[in-house]
Design an enzyme around this catalytic site. Sequence first.
Site, short mmCIF file in Angstrom:
data_model
loop_
_atom_site.label_atom_id
_atom_site.label_comp_id
_atom_site.label_asym_id
_atom_site.label_seq_id
_atom_site.Cartn_x
_atom_site.Cartn_y
_atom_site.Cartn_z
N ALA A 56 -2.53 5.40 -65.39
CA ALA A 56 -3.40 4.43 -66.23
C ALA A 56 -2.15 4.79 -67.93
O ALA A 56 -2.12 3.73 -68.30
CB ALA A 56 -4.45 5.03 -66.74
N HIS A 93 -7.27 30.34 -83.89
CA HIS A 93 -8.02 31.75 -83.18
C HIS A 93 -9.22 31.51 -83.99
O HIS A 93 -9.76 31.53 -84.44
CB HIS A 93 -7.22 33.02 -83.32
CG HIS A 93 -7.77 34.99 -82.58
ND1 HIS A 93 -7.60 34.47 -81.10
CD2 HIS A 93 -9.01 34.94 -83.23
CE1 HIS A 93 -8.34 35.09 -80.91
NE2 HIS A 93 -9.14 35.93 -81.55
N GLY A 128 -8.56 13.74 -47.06
CA GLY A 128 -7.90 13.84 -48.01
C GLY A 128 -7.30 15.21 -49.54
O GLY A 128 -8.62 14.65 -50.21
N VAL A 182 -8.72 -1.23 -62.74
CA VAL A 182 -9.21 -0.32 -62.01
C VAL A 182 -9.17 0.78 -62.99
O VAL A 182 -11.03 1.53 -62.53
CB VAL A 182 -8.37 0.64 -60.61
CG1 VAL A 182 -8.99 1.29 -60.59
CG2 VAL A 182 -8.53 -1.10 -59.82
N CYS A 183 -9.05 1.20 -63.41
CA CYS A 183 -9.44 1.95 -64.42
C CYS A 183 -10.77 2.56 -64.95
O CYS A 183 -11.10 3.36 -64.98
CB CYS A 183 -8.78 2.70 -65.14
SG CYS A 183 -8.13 4.02 -66.08
N GLY A 229 -10.45 -4.36 -68.52
CA GLY A 229 -10.94 -3.21 -67.85
C GLY A 229 -10.02 -2.89 -66.66
O GLY A 229 -9.17 -1.91 -66.17
N GLY A 245 -4.81 8.15 -50.88
CA GLY A 245 -3.14 7.35 -51.69
C GLY A 245 -4.47 6.15 -52.31
O GLY A 245 -4.94 5.48 -51.55
N GLY A 280 -5.36 15.59 -52.03
CA GLY A 280 -5.40 14.92 -53.72
C GLY A 280 -6.67 14.79 -54.58
O GLY A 280 -7.20 15.10 -54.22
N ASP A 308 1.16 0.23 -62.55
CA ASP A 308 0.84 0.79 -60.64
C ASP A 308 2.15 -0.12 -59.83
O ASP A 308 2.12 0.72 -58.90
CB ASP A 308 0.04 1.06 -60.45
CG ASP A 308 -1.16 1.96 -60.49
OD1 ASP A 308 -0.99 2.80 -61.65
OD2 ASP A 308 -2.48 2.65 -60.04
#
Length: 485
Positions: free
Chosen positions: A330, A454, A191, A47-48, A45, A281, A193, A322
Amino acid sequence: MVVGEMVEQVDLAVVGGGPGGYTAALRAAELGIKTILIDTQPKPGGVCLHMGCIPSKALLHAAEVLNTARDAHRYGIKFASPKIDIDELRTWKNGVLDKLADGIIGLCKAAKVERLVGRASFIDSKSLRVDREGESNIRVKFKHAIIATGSRPTRLPSLFKKEKDIESDLIMDSTSALALADVPGRLLVIGGGYIGLEMGTVYAALGSKVTVVEMTDGLLPGVDRDMVRPLATRLQEDFEAIHLSTRVESLEIKGKKVIAEVKGSDVNGPLEFDRVLIAVGRVPNSGDLGLEETEVKIDKHGFIEVDQLCRTADRRIYAIGDVSGQPMLAHRAIRQGFVAAEVISGLPTAFDPAAIPAVVFTEPEVAWCGLTDTEAREKGIKVGTAKFPWSASGRAMTLAEPNGMTKILFDPESQAVLGVGMVGPRAGDLIAEAVLAMEMGAVLEDLAVAIHAHPTLSETINEAALSALSRIERQSKAATTPQKI
């Protein structure tokens, strides 16, 4: 001491068990390729699954529930203050991870993908050595290999006044933050991000007073400002402070506190926190793989260079995910995994997407794909823009979430859809329509004439396209109408 070395021969060796790696292995096995999946962790699996996408989304769901209950008074529903059991929350989150990991193990067994736990390094372009703790090493000879070793959080050792403070439990990266050891009273996030904002959202909902320090002049650097604005407004309410154009000069552990020297336009001096999350990061895991024994080339950022077939400079070796470059997402890795396996099997394919979606799972969510306004300006690309505010969406109003927007960028001549951005609840799910539209070469009219249910949030894509076409039609009429003298 373990002595001896076993030898195994396969068609394909996949190094790394994350979403790209296990996807590549399963697809290769489906195509009749004898495959081995090598990973340092006993459960696949990557890091994700274990330290990124899935645990963060589990905790973000908990944060959403807390925030929804808190805000329900706006439409006449009042809840008592919630009681948060961190141990139970952590157990639930870990249970989700275990079930998903067990599912991958089952898929590998069914596909007859051999799994090997250990640290792999290349001996040459035809073989790997796998070091196994407490067991004999294994040499794996292969016809092809796929590197899918992922990435790790960036560290900032230069920030620390004392070297030993780097290893303090009070200093977190995204991995340790997701472990949810406790809920600090005051949390500094370095950070602004997507990782910092997502984890800040979680801890703020759980009760932390969160301060974000971002060195640039805006949150989510690189994302269009109109997309970020509704999120920034919300986070100003949820976080204790957001300091932009600001740097953390140093960190020092004093007792059970972290002293941060901060310098910026609106803050200057030492601030005290219970924990610090460094979220600036990630860097690729391309080192310690023995790649110097192959013809694989690595760029100055540590990324393995690949072509559209995911091949490295060493034609036996492929790289995905990565470790192979930006964007480090991912779903990019998963698609690359399919491509690499199919190229190895001889199928005609390539990694050439029209758009790769990106999602920030905050409240509200921010999602985009294709060209952005920022990129268009930088590259001098002329674009038309269509916007639809969610304050005009019936569904957004009924959700009490009107502070959103849908934006479409299109070619002024052909009206081809070049990019889409969305900010609002479930934007991460809605962006899939935009990705499909771009892959199919859609133009504004395709989005305008496609009937959307809708009331739904997906209507905002339809409405943005309709508004653009209406404006184009008015401009066209104005240009062709004779002027009265």
